[in-house]
Scaffold this active site. Sequence first.
Site, PDB file in Angstrom:
ATOM      1  N   ASP A 148       9.512   2.004  -4.167  1.00  0.00           N
ATOM      2  CA  ASP A 148       8.038   1.291  -3.804  1.00  0.00           C
ATOM      3  C   ASP A 148       6.910   1.772  -5.438  1.00  0.00           C
ATOM      4  O   ASP A 148       7.584   2.821  -6.055  1.00  0.00           O
ATOM      5  CB  ASP A 148       6.681   2.132  -3.153  1.00  0.00           C
ATOM      6  CG  ASP A 148       5.492   1.175  -2.921  1.00  0.00           C
ATOM      7  OD1 ASP A 148       5.234   0.487  -2.964  1.00  0.00           O
ATOM      8  OD2 ASP A 148       4.317   2.153  -2.260  1.00  0.00           O
ATOM      9  N   ASP A 196       3.245   1.330  -6.130  1.00  0.00           N
ATOM     10  CA  ASP A 196       2.247   1.491  -6.322  1.00  0.00           C
ATOM     11  C   ASP A 196       1.691   2.741  -5.453  1.00  0.00           C
ATOM     12  O   ASP A 196       1.999   2.891  -4.899  1.00  0.00           O
ATOM     13  CB  ASP A 196       0.645   0.428  -5.693  1.00  0.00           C
ATOM     14  CG  ASP A 196       0.594  -0.621  -7.196  1.00  0.00           C
ATOM     15  OD1 ASP A 196       1.420  -0.145  -8.201  1.00  0.00           O
ATOM     16  OD2 ASP A 196       0.220  -1.976  -6.410  1.00  0.00           O
ATOM     17  N   ASP A 254       4.628   5.875   0.095  1.00  0.00           N
ATOM     18  CA  ASP A 254       3.376   6.365  -0.142  1.00  0.00           C
ATOM     19  C   ASP A 254       2.637   5.583   1.113  1.00  0.00           C
ATOM     20  O   ASP A 254       1.524   6.315   1.766  1.00  0.00           O
ATOM     21  CB  ASP A 254       2.842   6.276  -1.178  1.00  0.00           C
ATOM     22  CG  ASP A 254       2.296   5.365  -1.195  1.00  0.00           C
ATOM     23  OD1 ASP A 254       2.745   4.238  -1.349  1.00  0.00           O
ATOM     24  OD2 ASP A 254       0.723   4.811  -0.998  1.00  0.00           O
TER      25      ASP A 254
HETATM   26 MG   LIG Z   1       2.480   2.106  -2.282  1.00  0.00          MG
END
Ligand SMILES: [Mg+2]
Length: 277
Positions: free
Chosen positions: A14, A16, A221
């Site tokens: 991922d 961001d 996240d």
């Molecule tokens: Mg993310």
Amino acid sequence: MSTKRAVRAVVFTDLDATLLDHDSYDWSAAQDALEALKSRGVPVCLCTSKTVAEVRALRRALGNRAPFATENGSIVAVPDGYFEGEFANDSEAEETLTCTTLGAPYDRLRRLVVDLRARHGFDYTGFGDMSVADVMAATGLDREAAAAARQRDASEPLLWQDSAAAETAFAQAVAEAGATTRRGGRFVHVLGLADKGDALDWLRTRFEAVHGPILAVALGDSANDADMLAAADIGWWVARPDGDYEAPAGGHIRHAEGIGPVGWSAAIHAMIEAGEI
Ligand SMILES: [Mg+2]
């Protein structure tokens, strides 16, 4: 010049708040880990909710030439020649991409949201209703980034201006049409049924057809990364900005020590020290 190298590990990540810092979009805390992977010939495949146009710019900045997935796994993009051994990993040459839609094509999703608004009187504004200036105002992105974010291939973000009850009714209508909705920070996203786990599976098949079995490592996240971590052989949650993790560790799922790119770097170094990659 091309060298034939057996791929043992492939990293799927991922962007961001994982490889990129949540606030600054900076990845300098992960730079040494990225270089350690590059020196070992480990590809890093970016898997993000961003568009192909946005990821193209970021890959240039990162010096990343690996295949990638956009719009939450709806699109997978492979540089031409990548799996045919005609690929120089650190070439500066302009690259062409072949994109495959695993989700639903934008035109179909756009028709669906326009049609549902007309039929039910829902109140929302989609990227397809907005100019680049409108997208800049809605997102805080600069002109170039807003233009890239507006180049949708397989999902439509909606600025939701209606009630929570209407959002529930809208989500149901979208599901009945064979698509799905996802609540992001600013927008309700309408997209097809593919997720980041489907993108990992698709890319794994391509890598394994050339290189044999790989060790798929995934890092993320938040909730939209869960399918990707589940599909991997080793999955890492990096800590979120508040220091918490999205879900518990256990089985092949681990917790990286550190927030965002700090955790990313710690996870890669832990695997190197353990001799896993
Ligand atoms: Mg993310």
